[in-house]
Design an enzyme around this catalytic site. Sequence first.
Site, mmCIF file in Angstrom:
data_model
loop_
_atom_site.group_PDB
_atom_site.id
_atom_site.type_symbol
_atom_site.label_atom_id
_atom_site.label_comp_id
_atom_site.label_asym_id
_atom_site.label_seq_id
_atom_site.Cartn_x
_atom_site.Cartn_y
_atom_site.Cartn_z
ATOM 1 N N GLY A 183 102.249 -31.153 -67.475
ATOM 2 C CA GLY A 183 102.900 -31.672 -66.281
ATOM 3 C C GLY A 183 103.533 -30.571 -65.434
ATOM 4 C CB THR A 184 105.591 -27.610 -66.328
ATOM 5 O OG1 THR A 184 106.491 -28.392 -67.116
ATOM 6 C CG2 THR A 184 106.363 -26.517 -65.612
ATOM 7 C CB CYS A 187 122.055 -27.280 -76.045
ATOM 8 S SG CYS A 187 123.387 -26.978 -77.176
ATOM 9 C CB SER A 213 102.708 -34.333 -69.455
ATOM 10 O OG SER A 213 103.024 -33.728 -70.680
ATOM 11 C CB ALA A 214 98.079 -34.975 -73.137
ATOM 12 C CG HIS A 215 103.813 -33.368 -74.575
ATOM 13 N ND1 HIS A 215 105.146 -33.558 -74.830
ATOM 14 C CD2 HIS A 215 103.753 -32.633 -73.441
ATOM 15 C CE1 HIS A 215 105.856 -32.951 -73.885
ATOM 16 N NE2 HIS A 215 105.035 -32.388 -73.028
ATOM 17 C CD GLN A 273 108.996 -39.449 -69.061
ATOM 18 O OE1 GLN A 273 108.805 -40.368 -69.850
ATOM 19 N NE2 GLN A 273 109.283 -38.219 -69.471
ATOM 20 C CB THR A 311 88.319 -20.296 -71.972
ATOM 21 O OG1 THR A 311 87.657 -19.099 -71.567
ATOM 22 C CG2 THR A 311 87.400 -21.118 -72.866
ATOM 23 C CG ASN A 317 112.758 -36.772 -66.713
ATOM 24 O OD1 ASN A 317 112.920 -36.792 -65.491
ATOM 25 N ND2 ASN A 317 113.209 -35.793 -67.450
HETATM 26 C C1 LIG Z 1 109.075 -36.198 -65.307
HETATM 27 C C2 LIG Z 1 108.522 -35.009 -66.006
HETATM 28 N N1 LIG Z 1 107.819 -34.099 -65.318
HETATM 29 C C3 LIG Z 1 107.285 -33.017 -65.895
HETATM 30 C C4 LIG Z 1 107.448 -32.789 -67.246
HETATM 31 C C5 LIG Z 1 106.845 -31.566 -67.854
HETATM 32 O O1 LIG Z 1 105.643 -31.849 -68.557
HETATM 33 P P1 LIG Z 1 105.053 -30.783 -69.598
HETATM 34 O O2 LIG Z 1 105.930 -30.818 -70.805
HETATM 35 O O3 LIG Z 1 103.661 -31.272 -69.894
HETATM 36 O O4 LIG Z 1 105.029 -29.458 -68.931
HETATM 37 C C6 LIG Z 1 108.193 -33.690 -68.003
HETATM 38 C C7 LIG Z 1 108.446 -33.437 -69.436
HETATM 39 O O5 LIG Z 1 109.567 -33.203 -69.831
HETATM 40 C C8 LIG Z 1 108.736 -34.835 -67.379
HETATM 41 O O6 LIG Z 1 109.443 -35.749 -68.059
#
Ligand SMILES: Cc1ncc(COP(=O)(O)O)c(C=O)c1O
Length: 378
Positions: free
Chosen positions: A70-71, A326, A198-200, A178, A236, A150
Amino acid sequence: MNVYFDNAATTPLANEAIEAMNDVMKNCYGNPSSVHVHGRKAKAHIERSRKSIAQHFNVPSSSIYFTSGGTEADNIAIRQTVEMFSVRHIITSKLEHHAVLHTAEELAEKGLTTISYVHHNGLGQIDMSHLEELLSSMPHALVSLMHANNEIGTRISLREIGNLCQKHHAIFHSDTVQTIGHYRLDLSATPVDMVVCSAHKIHGPKGVGFLYLKPGITLHPLITGGAQEKNLRAGTENIYGIVGMSTAIDLAYHHLTEHEKHIRDIRNYMKSQLIQHIPDVSFHGDSSDDGLYTLLNVSFPPLIERDMFLLKLDILGISASAGSACSSGSQIISHVLKAIESDEKRPAIRFSFSRYNTYDDVDKAISVLNKLYQNRIN
Ligand SMILES: Cc1ncc(COP(=O)(O)O)c(C=O)c1O
């Protein structure tokens, strides 16, 4: 093992995704750019995944670009749109993820754009008339507003904001990290130019995601050095990750109705149990059925020291999140809670749920919270 209530941070991998990735890891090691049979086999895995993902969103396969998550997808969308379309103004909100906020801020610090933050109310809902005011005074802006927050779960209407953006010739990017896999999204029928995954966050692997670009939009690469992903992203490809993500998305959408019901029920049970057992409890953001059904941001009475709350929960068997970073051992209030002017004396804990959570998990959390409040373990 602790009860896991931090699914907005990341989710456990689905067994089906592990099996699909295992198969590729064992049986497919070719480089997808190679022309021989090993390469073609690897390439076929990627293109099958792309097609399957695209079908869930009713878009052409060519509009899905794989990224590291996602980032990175947010970064490509914002940085490369500013560069490619000479965007001079970004309209966003103080509630966005740092992947959006820090990127926009850096572009502004470099003098490439200015930033306007659209007003919102105490629930984190966007002030639509302020957005319209900003759009009217800054045509051709880039608007970046997340589909669901989020930390506090407040959602926007992609349709309403997208229509407004179209009216003012603005480009509309939405961080959908989200909501993908939790809400159906027909991107062909939705006025949005770019979304990200974001897959995770949906029981897929870490380190993989995608950027959707509305057909017709072409961006320059952020990472250069190869022609992968139609020249948008060199390097790759993460074949196992892509296959794992595609499997996770298939599972999410094939069972969406049953998963949604289960997660909503668990979340609403948690909410009612909290109200019943913890006097003076309240909730940040949109905890109604309109809010993101996978999370609950709870504002607790200030009887327990804010900095220690999360640690105590962890020791007593509950993994949750404070929605904050933190630093030097103490919790810094998150930028989102600051933006909605939450009471800093009250501990804020985000509980986020997945299809793997059970009613027993909630009962365990409530019993731990009861213990904490009855004994006021300080
Ligand atoms: C709203 C949102 N955007 C972006 C991200 C970032 O995704 P990634 O962990 O795949 O870089 C997150 C994850 O914390 C998220 O909650």
